[in-house]
Write an enzyme that holds these catalytic residues in place. Structure first.
Site, mmCIF file in Angstrom:
data_model
loop_
_atom_site.group_PDB
_atom_site.id
_atom_site.type_symbol
_atom_site.label_atom_id
_atom_site.label_comp_id
_atom_site.label_asym_id
_atom_site.label_seq_id
_atom_site.Cartn_x
_atom_site.Cartn_y
_atom_site.Cartn_z
ATOM 1 N N ARG A 109 50.340 41.265 60.073
ATOM 2 C CA ARG A 109 50.384 40.773 58.681
ATOM 3 C C ARG A 109 51.745 40.145 58.476
ATOM 4 N NH1 ARG A 109 48.602 43.401 52.980
ATOM 5 N NH2 ARG A 109 46.636 42.689 53.875
ATOM 6 N N HIS A 136 43.045 35.128 55.020
ATOM 7 C CA HIS A 136 42.848 36.593 55.107
ATOM 8 C C HIS A 136 41.418 36.846 55.622
ATOM 9 C CE1 HIS A 136 43.500 40.722 54.500
ATOM 10 N NE2 HIS A 136 43.515 40.812 53.186
ATOM 11 N N GLN A 139 39.483 40.359 55.359
ATOM 12 C CA GLN A 139 39.003 40.692 54.023
ATOM 13 C C GLN A 139 37.616 40.111 53.786
ATOM 14 O OE1 GLN A 139 40.624 42.490 51.427
ATOM 15 N NE2 GLN A 139 38.557 42.350 50.563
ATOM 16 N N ASP A 227 41.467 37.202 42.446
ATOM 17 C CA ASP A 227 42.548 37.871 43.178
ATOM 18 C C ASP A 227 43.789 37.774 42.307
ATOM 19 O OD1 ASP A 227 44.109 39.036 45.177
ATOM 20 O OD2 ASP A 227 44.214 37.230 46.421
ATOM 21 N N CYS A 266 39.736 41.651 46.170
ATOM 22 C CA CYS A 266 40.205 42.267 47.422
ATOM 23 C C CYS A 266 41.127 43.457 47.182
ATOM 24 C CB CYS A 266 40.887 41.224 48.298
ATOM 25 S SG CYS A 266 42.418 40.579 47.595
ATOM 26 N N ARG A 294 36.265 47.441 54.158
ATOM 27 C CA ARG A 294 37.313 46.980 55.064
ATOM 28 C C ARG A 294 37.259 47.791 56.359
ATOM 29 N NH1 ARG A 294 41.790 44.181 53.433
ATOM 30 N NH2 ARG A 294 42.109 43.971 55.683
#
Ligand code: CP
Ligand code: NVA
Length: 309
Positions: A109, A136, A139, A227, A266, A294
């Site tokens: 990340r 991402h 996700q 988001d 998310c 996830r």
């Protein structure tokens, strides 16, 4: 077999993504009632170790990958950039070559997408994108799983995005082209997604609408997604927050979506900003199923990277 990196969803492609979703559903069903740390019966990654490099904060990505490795029979170790030599300026290329000799796969990340490309170039083992400023993908595997569980088939699905044209939206657009669903992108002017991702979705056959009108974005949508308005590493600009305000996922906008529309986020959420409490806590919200997924999704991503899917 060439090393399988998962830097973006297109690295896997539509068929592999469908296989990941099917496997995640099967594994999730097969372990109902089991303690969360117990391995799946086949323990397919026994003896394998995942190294995880974090240059940004994380709760879900960190815990889901650690638990995914445990459930698949392997293990994981966490490298916070602040306590490694990476944080003191050792190059990504050298770090990648060292990690690649000691672990079986690497999850990263970070901010700059080029860093993860560098990691993949030098590691010699699979590298997984656990979020960059650009995308991402992990996700979105979880999001698609959540949509399927809600009983909505992906082909022809109408997905509405509200808010900032960010990394999560980029991966949704990439998925749209691979899985043949449509995206109505509602952002304030100046906050649209990168054109490259819109073109990718359209090239795959997805219908993508860009609008600055939040009502037009959500009208009749099956899924409404938003988001944070301020992603990690971005400044808290008052001007941006003011522009985003009409795009809050609230009851008035949800009422314009399909009657059985679902809400996804998310997480982490800023309730009262990008989503109202009524929607976040309401019956259309699937955000905690999405968060749990996830774990199930990351198991499939790992299996694909190891050539087992
Ligand atoms: N959604 C997500 O990636 O959460 P974390 O930042 O907690 O990993
Ligand atoms: N867009 C957000 C997602 C966090 C999981 C960010 O990059 O901070």
């Amino acid at each position: 077999m060439a090393v399988r990196n998962f830097l973006d969803l297109s690295d896997a492609g539509g068929d592999a993504l469908a296989a990941m979703l099917a496997d995640a559903l099967d594994r999730k069903a097969a372990r109902i009632g089991q303690p969360k740390g117990a391995p799946d019966r086949d323990a397919p990654l026994a003896g394998r170790v995942l190294g995880m490099v974090f240059e940004k904060n994380s709760t879900r990505t960190r815990v889901s990958f650690e638990m995914a490795m445990r459930q698949l029979g392997g293990s994981a170790l966490i490298l916070d950039s602040g306590t490694t030599q990476l944080g003191r300026g050792e190059s990504v290329a050298d770090t990648a070559r060292v990690l690649g000799r000691m672990v079986d796969a690497i999850m990263v990340r970070t901010d700059d997408h080029e860093k993860i490309e560098q990691m993949a170039k030098y590691a010699g083992v699979p590298v997984i994108n656990g979020l960059t400023d650009r995308s991402h993908p992990c996700q979105i595997v979880a999001d698609l799983l959540t949509v399927i569980e809600s009983g909505k088939p992906l082909p022809g699905l109408e997905v509405a995005w509200l808010g900032d044209g960010n990394n999560v939206l980029h991966s949704i657009l990439e998925a749209a082209g691979l899985m043949k669903f449509n995206v109505r992108v509602g952002t304030p002017q100046g906050y649209e997604p990168e054109a490259e991702f819109v073109e990718m979705a359209r090239a795959g056959g997805a219908h993508v609408t860009l609008t600055n009108d939040p009502v037009a974005a959500v009208a009749g949508a099956d899924i409404v997604v938003t988001d944070t308005w301020v992603s990690m590493g971005q400044p808290h600009a008052e001007e941006k927050l003011a522009a985003m305000a009409p795009f809050q996922a609230n009851a008035a906008l949800m009422a314009r979506a399909a009657g059985d529309a679902r809400f996804l986020h998310c997480l982490p959420a800023h309730v009262g900003d990008e989503v109202s409490e009524e929607v976040f806590e309401g019956p259309q919200s699937m955000v905690f199923d999405e968060a749990e997924n996830r774990l199930h999704a990351q198991k499939s991503v790992l299996l694909w990277c190891f050539g087992l899917l």
